[in-house]
Design a protein around this motif. Structure first.
Motif, mmCIF file in Angstrom:
data_model
loop_
_atom_site.group_PDB
_atom_site.id
_atom_site.type_symbol
_atom_site.label_atom_id
_atom_site.label_comp_id
_atom_site.label_asym_id
_atom_site.label_seq_id
_atom_site.Cartn_x
_atom_site.Cartn_y
_atom_site.Cartn_z
ATOM 1 N N CYS A 186 -0.953 -14.569 -3.844
ATOM 2 C CA CYS A 186 -2.014 -13.893 -3.091
ATOM 3 C C CYS A 186 -3.380 -14.262 -3.682
ATOM 4 O O CYS A 186 -3.569 -14.204 -4.901
ATOM 5 C CB CYS A 186 -1.791 -12.378 -3.147
ATOM 6 N N VAL A 196 -6.011 -12.618 -3.539
ATOM 7 C CA VAL A 196 -6.695 -11.425 -4.036
ATOM 8 C C VAL A 196 -6.052 -10.929 -5.340
ATOM 9 O O VAL A 196 -6.711 -10.836 -6.372
ATOM 10 C CB VAL A 196 -6.715 -10.308 -2.968
ATOM 11 N N CYS A 197 -4.759 -10.631 -5.326
ATOM 12 C CA CYS A 197 -4.143 -9.989 -6.499
ATOM 13 C C CYS A 197 -3.261 -10.938 -7.313
ATOM 14 O O CYS A 197 -2.800 -10.575 -8.404
ATOM 15 C CB CYS A 197 -3.339 -8.765 -6.073
ATOM 16 N N CYS A 255 -0.912 -11.386 0.030
ATOM 17 C CA CYS A 255 0.309 -10.594 0.013
ATOM 18 C C CYS A 255 0.274 -9.639 1.213
ATOM 19 O O CYS A 255 -0.765 -9.451 1.847
ATOM 20 C CB CYS A 255 0.446 -9.822 -1.302
ATOM 21 N N HIS A 274 -2.558 -6.947 1.093
ATOM 22 C CA HIS A 274 -3.924 -7.423 1.273
ATOM 23 C C HIS A 274 -4.125 -8.118 2.618
ATOM 24 O O HIS A 274 -5.227 -8.146 3.154
ATOM 25 C CB HIS A 274 -4.330 -8.289 0.068
#
Ligand SMILES: [Zn+2]
Length: 345
Positions: free
Chosen positions: A231, A233-234, A265, A268
């Motif tokens: 992902c 973002v994370c 993911c 997100h």
């Protein structure tokens, strides 16, 4: 070159299907042709009966065969089974070009000779290596036949969606397939509107849909690979990562190009699509005050602090520049999701 043994051909075929994200549910008797299997892919299960051979130059060499012709020699088969609910696949693997070619079993119900062969041109195989797909119209005992060549990343798409391409048996069919690999805006509509009969319109609509599915099938593996299956973002992997469109699919400026994709993911991805989480053209991650207000009004704000606390300042982007999100796309992505104008930058 000599034929590759069937068990080796089918092992290669299964590996290519699985790399595209599908699961082979049952593959008994794969050592003998045809191999029976159940493939669970993004479009549900497909029951397959797979006949595979090696694509070669054929016997006699260039003195006897037309230059640029390749072929499969049908051995140990008297007929191809055609059954409702089952996909009969008749194909060959070209080691020379690294692609598959598939013939239409409906055009080969009766074999004229004891060891017939099916042909394809080398330049069509080369085109499939370059573009991922190419089609070729050839005469057969039962009318004109469309041969479809695909590279291994598109094998699953061919199995689940590609059958319709065998119906594009017109001189312009191969050209239309080529145009629809990465169509200019409006060209899908033009292709449909230039049909000369109702039947043709129906076929062209089907072709446009089939090629959309082709482009989508290429988008996912490209995007996930660029982000190392994590992902943006994370950083989570765990096979929970989607290839999200930055400009939503429903928007007229959306494309299936890699620079309109981002690996996110499930959590997100949802937050991005429903406009809670945004990514600016600077790669900064932001939250939408309007969306938060609406959630508060609906009494759905629980979990916001935990959600916010794990967010980094910026997304991780791929190492290769052409795989990075286009700043213009990130801006349009926010506009399309109705972000407040002062945050779209
Ligand atoms: Zn995530």
């Amino acid at each position: 070159m000599h034929g590759i043994p069937f068990p080796k051909l089918i092992a290669h075929f299964i590996a290519a299907v699985e790399r595209s994200g599908a699961t082979i549910l049952r593959a008994d008797e794969t050592s003998r042709r045809p191999a029976q299997m159940r493939i669970l892919g993004p479009d549900g299960p497909t029951v397959c009966c797979v006949f595979l051979w090696t694509i070669t130059l054929g016997g006699g060499g260039p003195a006897v065969r037309p230059a640029g012709e390749r072929r499969i020699q049908l051995t140990n088969v008297s007929r191809f089974p055609l059954r409702p609910g089952m996909r009969t696949i008749v194909g060959g693997w070209s080691d020379e070009f690294g692609v598959y070619a598939f013939w239409d079993p409906r055009r080969h119900r009766n074999f004229s000779s004891r060891s017939p062969s099916l042909q394809i041109r080398a330049d069509v195989l080369e085109q499939a290596r370059r573009d991922g797909i190419a089609t070729f119209l050839r005469p057969s005992a039962e009318g004109k036949e469309v041969v479809v060549a695909v590279d291994p990343p598109s094998l699953l798409w061919y199995i689940q969606n590609g059958e319709a391409l065998h119906n594009t048996d017109t001189e312009t069919g191969a050209q239309l397939v080529h145009e629809l690999i990465s169509p200019a805006p409006e060209s899908e509509q033009k292709i449909i509107e230039s049909s000369r009969s109702e039947n043709e319109t129906i076929r062209r609509l089907e072709l446009v849909q089939t090629m959309r599915a082709f482009r989508e099938s290429r988008f996912r593996p490209q995007v996930l690979h660029a982000y190392s299956y994590r992902c943006a973002v994370c950083g989570c992997a765990l096979k929970l990562v989607d290839a999200a469109h930055i400009i939503p699919v429903s928007h007229p400026r959306s494309t299936d190009e890699i620079d309109n994709g981002i690996a996110l993911c499930r959590l997100h991805h949802s937050a991005y699509d429903n406009g809670l989480l945004g990514i600016r053209s600077t790669h900064e991650i932001i939250l939408n005050p309007d969306a938060i207000r609406r959630l508060r009004d609906a009494n759905l704000l629980n979990g916001l602090e935990e959600f916010r606390s794990v967010l980094p300042q910026t997304i991780r982007v791929p190492a290769s520049r052409e795989a990075c999100p286009r700043p213009e796309n990130l801006r349009t992505g926010l506009e399309a999701r109705q972000w407040p104008r002062h945050l779209v930058a």
